[in-house]
Design an enzyme around this catalytic site. Structure first.
Site, PDB file in Angstrom:
ATOM      1  N   GLY A  27      10.745  -0.739  12.303  1.00 35.73           N
ATOM      2  CA  GLY A  27      10.180   0.598  12.470  1.00 35.73           C
ATOM      3  C   GLY A  27      11.223   1.691  12.436  1.00 35.73           C
ATOM      4  N   LYS A  59       0.799  -1.226   0.000  1.00 34.24           N
ATOM      5  CA  LYS A  59       0.000   0.000   0.000  1.00 34.24           C
ATOM      6  C   LYS A  59       0.831   1.275   0.000  1.00 34.24           C
ATOM      7  CE  LYS A  59      -4.077  -1.939   2.277  1.00 34.24           C
ATOM      8  NZ  LYS A  59      -5.027  -1.800   3.401  1.00 34.24           N
TER       9      LYS A  59
END
Length: 396
Positions: free
Chosen positions: A377, A197
């Protein structure tokens, strides 16, 4: 980046508080993957060799400031001791009398693991009082947990402001590799960004188009860019509501002089199943039931040529549904080519992110890249151009 390394520290008889990442996979109270334990070994060994007392700080899971027995770090002691070939002590708390007594009993070269710092609510709150309590058992601070550096916590940020702070060996390698990839790279620089995405990588794309010479976009997110240019992507995963955003990124890339490499042909199928019948399609021949599941051979050939013409590669995200053959071909062949160039010294190849590491492992080339970051992350936020609190605290 200016940060102190252990080569600049006087280690003899010093109590070194070392922030490591021991948030390892466990099952039935046993460590099932010791990758992160192995990553800490060079720093631990360097400190031991220098005559320091090595006191390890780490978190495990999310106890939310409470003592949760299933989230104890005690199961880490035995596998770490085995890897080190030396005893590892354990204290039932990271502050207070239990920690103090265990530290006072140490001799130079000893290794001690303190209990989960997240048992204290002050850890995630970046509480300066907890940092002072931790600092009471140390003479210097070493951060070797880049993967936790994007969090401003007491053991990653506040503590670095209380004691003399140094980067550990793994942290140093990570920061040097990242600087070589985007901070001060050899040009031309090629980026590969894949994944499903666009919405999860907007900050990343907007930052990279201002830093790269070429950016190849693959995976499901490429479908959004193709659709934004009026191409019918059939039944493919696509965020049609982000068409304006995709067009804006295309315009920004043009303005900044970054050449976008979008797919010029694709591999399609009607189902995502191993060994399913698949077809290579030109962009104007995608059927209503077709799902784009990988980059096509022309797209792959162009990407390989772009690698050959580049001096630096930074990679985040697969080019197709690599978990399901035959839709792993573009990712695996690109990875093999990048690894070959990196191994020969022709390309600085840096990659990171969970799916990326998994894809490189599938290709069997992780060890041949210049550097592969396992810090999901933190790696992504660094690529997005964000300041990582744990790194900033080392560079003051």
């Amino acid at each position: 980046m200016t940060f102190k390394t252990l080569d600049q520290a006087n280690l003899q008889d010093q109590r070194a508080l070392v922030r490591v990442d021991f948030n390892v996979p466990m099952a039935d109270g046993r460590v099932t993957d010791d990758t992160r334990l192995k990553a800490a070994l060079p720093t631990i060994e360097k400190l031991r060799k220098g005559g320091a007392k090595v006191i390890l700080l780490a978190h495990f899971d999310r106890p939310k400031g409470k003592r949760v027995p299933e989230m104890s770090l005690k199961p880490v002691v035995e596998p770490l001791a085995k890897l080190l070939g030396a005893p590892v002590g354990f204290a039932d708390d990271c502050i207070g009398e239990a920690a103090k007594a265990a530290v006072e009993a140490m001799a130079p070269g000893d290794v001690l693991l303190l209990e989960n710092v997240r048992y204290h609510a002050g850890e995630e709150a970046n509480d300066p009082e907890l940092a002072k309590a931790l600092a009471a058992n140390g003479d210097l601070y070493v951060n070797d947990a880049f993967s936790a550096a994007h969090r401003a916590h007491a053991s990653t940020e506040a503590l670095a402001r209380v004691l003399p702070a140094y980067a550990g060996e793994q942290m140093r390698r990570e920061l040097e590799a990242l600087d070589a990839a985007l901070g001060n790279p050899k040009r031309p620089v090629l980026g590969i960004v894949g994944g499903s995405k666009v919405s999860t990588k907007l900050d990343l794309l907007n930052n990279l188009v201002g830093k790269l010479d070429k950016l190849a976009i693959g995976g499901g997110m490429a479908n959004t860019f193709l659709a934004a240019q009026g191409i019918d992507v059939g039944a493919s995963l696509c965020e049609h509501d982000l068409a304006d955003t995709a067009r804006q990124i295309i315009a920004t890339a043009k303005e900044k002089g970054c050449e976008l490499l979008l797919p010029i042909d694709v591999v399609t199928a009607e189902k995502v199943e191993p060994g399913v019948s698949s077809t290579v399609r030109e962009l104007d021949a995608i059927g209503a039931q077709d799902r784009i599941l990988d980059a096509g051979p022309k797209t792959l050939a162009r990407l390989i040529a772009a690698m050959d013409a580049s001096a630096t590669l930074v990679w985040n995200g697969p080019l197709g549904v690599f978990e399901v053959p035959p839709f792993d071909k573009a990712t695996v062949e690109s990875a093999h080519h990048a690894a070959k160039l990196a191994k020969s010294g022709a390309l600085v190849a840096v990659a990171g992110g969970g799916d990326t590491v998994a894809a490189l492992n599938v290709a069997g080339v992780t060890g041949d890249f210049t550097f592969v970051s396992t810090a999901g992350g933190a790696f992504l936020e660094w690529m997005e151009g964000k300041v990582l609190p744990g790194v900033a605290a080392l560079t003051r």
